[in-house]
Design a protein around this motif. Structure first.
Motif, PDB file in Angstrom:
ATOM      1  N   ARG A 122       0.861  -1.192   0.000  1.00 10.86           N
ATOM      2  CA  ARG A 122       0.000   0.000   0.000  1.00 10.86           C
ATOM      3  C   ARG A 122       0.893   1.237   0.000  1.00 10.86           C
ATOM      4  O   ARG A 122       1.836   1.327   0.783  1.00 10.86           O
ATOM      5  N   HIS A 132       0.786   5.402   0.241  1.00 12.36           N
ATOM      6  CA  HIS A 132      -0.009   6.587   0.578  1.00 12.36           C
ATOM      7  C   HIS A 132       0.849   7.823   0.332  1.00 12.36           C
ATOM      8  O   HIS A 132       2.000   7.883   0.769  1.00 12.36           O
ATOM      9  N   PHE A 169       1.030  12.144   0.592  1.00  9.61           N
ATOM     10  CA  PHE A 169       0.488  13.317   1.277  1.00  9.61           C
ATOM     11  C   PHE A 169       1.259  14.534   0.806  1.00  9.61           C
ATOM     12  O   PHE A 169       2.488  14.518   0.807  1.00  9.61           O
ATOM     13  N   HIS A 220       4.348   7.024   2.274  1.00  7.10           N
ATOM     14  CA  HIS A 220       4.497   5.880   3.173  1.00  7.10           C
ATOM     15  C   HIS A 220       4.101   4.656   2.359  1.00  7.10           C
ATOM     16  O   HIS A 220       2.992   4.614   1.809  1.00  7.10           O
ATOM     17  N   ASP A 261       5.231  13.408  -6.219  1.00 10.85           N
ATOM     18  CA  ASP A 261       4.720  12.068  -5.926  1.00 10.85           C
ATOM     19  C   ASP A 261       5.727  11.001  -6.340  1.00 10.85           C
ATOM     20  O   ASP A 261       5.996  10.053  -5.592  1.00 10.85           O
TER      21      ASP A 261
END
Length: 95
Positions: A10, A12, A14, A24, A54
């Motif tokens: 996964r 993530h 921010f 993360h 990103d």
């Protein structure tokens, strides 16, 4: 011996108002979870392109995760070597 497994990853992302992107990434093996972290900062004189932030943050987080995974494998290999029984030396042969 054949082996099949499935691990989940996964990621993530921010982004802060100051142009900092944080990532993360979590690897879940079913028995262990490792989390990598990465950040990217936009230079104030550069145009803010969120996709680049990103990519940098995600790449750095995955790089961190890769190092952790390789370190875990190294520890496991060392543990296997330490748990092997020592073989007795043949009679009459020096150690």
């Amino acid at each position: 011996m054949s082996h099949t497994g499935q691990w989940s990853v996964r990621l993530h992302l921010f982004e802060d108002d100051d142009g900092t992107t944080k990532a993360h990434v979590t690897l879940d093996t079913g028995t262990t979870a490792l989390t990598g972290h990465g950040t990217a900062h936009c230079n104030p004189v550069d145009t803010n392109v969120p996709e680049i932030g990103d990519e940098l943050a995600a790449g750095r987080a995955m790089h961190d995760l890769a190092h952790q995974l390789l370190n875990a494998a190294d520890r496991d290999v060392q543990g296997m070597a330490a748990s092997r029984p020592s073989t007795p030396q043949a009679a009459g042969r020096p150690a």
